[in-house]
Design a protein around this motif. Structure first.
Motif: not given
Length: 445
Positions: A73-76, A124-128
């Motif tokens: 799965x992917x974050x935004x 955080x913005x580091x988890x993709x």
């Protein structure tokens, strides 16, 4: 050729295109792991997808005799890092675009649960990218980890940033000592049988995008259609459990071990074995608990006052079944996956040993707002839907909380409930269908 299953009242469910990890039941016991990745280069991220796609199984191929699976799965921010065009990103729901950390106020994640206290890189913005691996035993799980690790080799533009080992022990109990993962919804068109024969199957669109849901509508589909169809949303939360504090509170509130177990069962809604209070209100029934045809075959309609199972107990809040509440229970049903992380606190120990232990929780559904967020806000951290100002006694954000146990002639009220569970971080992810993953891997932006 795509394998399909007819869904009554709607289009056929394309099981060949749905990730098995999104829908299929977990083995018990099992070993698993969560792996978080950051994409520093979009071309490297696309290469990673091309390597991982062959390892992913479709729902149509799920084998209950060998339930080994990999989920992706992917974050935004992960979709953005892959180079998904802005016009496509804008078609995802606001909750997903914002991410779990930004939704803290909606979810009650304040104080020690607030995002500034989360384990990085969660929130955080580091988890993709989140890769979830599970298998019936550690050997099989490690073989999958090796395959996933091979896919990462020689891709310097993708960086591992998080790893968590998880497991479900042979007795199936979570860290507080209660049998977990008993209640499973039936989903039309999947062949998945629910664990409660009194509950009608739910529309596939409650869990998978592109199909009719319980409202008779189809949830907005991220665009283009190939990107959104057969995908679903996953809400991950790392929930630290204060097992020693839970045991201490029970000791302070009860006269003996038997009363401690009774109080804990009233808070949970089940006995430690998993036997439901709705069927076994007076004492634990291990034989009932181990019978899959009976251990979830019940409703609450014959217990409107909560004399058998308190209205505010954890299990009754999370799935009110036929209880009279404000709202339609079926619109807030979720696929809930909980798995232990960290070592268990030995039986009888009441002093905290400092270890990080708890539950890695995953919600799967097509509607982040009216499923996960609604339940977290209205049913976990509020009680007005059942006519009380109390929070969930087990997982609610309590400080000096209360919990009422209906009884005759006099009710029992527990006071000064602390927080037994603390959120250590989480994220909203999108689990695309297999065709969507191929589309993402071949982007040329």
């Amino acid at each position: 050729m795509t394998s399909t299953t007819t869904t009554p009242g709607g289009p056929a469910l394309e099981l060949d295109d749905i990730q098995a990890g999104a829908l299929m039941p977990r083995p018990n016991p099992y070993a698993g792991a969560f792996w978080g990745l950051r994409i520093d280069d979009r071309h490297a991220g696309r290469e990673l997808l091309r390597r991982l796609i062959p390892l992913l199984k479709p729902a149509s191929s799920f084998d209950p005799e060998r339930p080994v699976s990999l989920g992706l799965s992917l974050t935004f921010t992960g979709l953005r890092a892959l180079g998904v065009p802005q016009e496509s990103l804008a078609t995802f729901p606001a909750e997903f675009q914002q991410g779990m950390a930004a939704r803290a106020a909606e979810l009650g994640d304040a104080g020690e649960n607030a995002p500034e206290h989360w384990d990085k890189p969660l929130g955080s913005a580091d988890l993709h990218v989140v890769v979830a691996v599970l298998a019936r035993d550690t050997v099989l799980m490690e073989s999958l980890i090796t395959l996933a690790g091979d896919a990462l080799r020689d891709i310097p533009g993708v960086v591992p940033v998080w790893y968590l080992d998880v497991h479900v022990p042979a007795d199936g109990r979570e860290q507080f000592g209660f049998k977990d993962s008993i209640s499973e919804p039936a989903i039309e068109g999947t062949g998945i049988l629910g664990s409660n024969p009194h509950e009608a199957s739910l529309k596939a669109g409650e869990f998978i995008l592109g199909y009719e849901d319980e409202t008779g509508a189809v949830a907005p589909l991220p665009q283009p259609d190939v990107l959104g169809r057969n995908g679903t949303y996953v809400a991950f939360r790392k929930l630290h459990q204060r097992v020693a504090a839970f045991r201490q509170y029970l000791q302070q509130s009860a006269a003996d071990r038997a009363e401690q177990e009774w109080l804990a069962a009233k808070m949970v809604g089940r006995w430690p074995s998993g036997a439901p209070l709705a069927v076994a209100p007076d004492k634990d029934d291990p034989e009932l608990a181990t019978d899959p045809t009976r251990n979830n075959a019940f409703l609450y309609g014959d217990d409107p006052q909560g004399l058998k199972c308190p209205l505010g107990s954890h299990a009754r809040r999370m799935n009110a079944r036929d209880s009279r509440i404000n709202g339609d229970v079926r619109l807030h049903r979720m696929i809930r996956r909980g798995t232990n992380y960290g070592p268990s606190l030995p039986s009888g120990v009441t002093e905290d040993d400092g270890a990080d232990r708890g539950l890695m929780f995953a919600f799967v559904g097509a509607h982040l707002g009216r499923q996960f967020e609604f339940v977290q806000r209205e049913w976990v951290n509020d009680g007005s839907f059942i006519g009380t100002d109390e929070k969930d006694p087990l997982v609610g954000a309590n400080e000096e909380g209360r919990f009422t146990i209906p009884n005759r002639p006099i009710r029992r009220r527990l006071k000064a409930l602390p927080s037994f569970v603390v959120n250590r971080g989480g994220e909203y992810c999108f689990a695309p269908g297999l065709q969507a993953l191929r589309w993402l891997a071949e982007l040329d932006t």
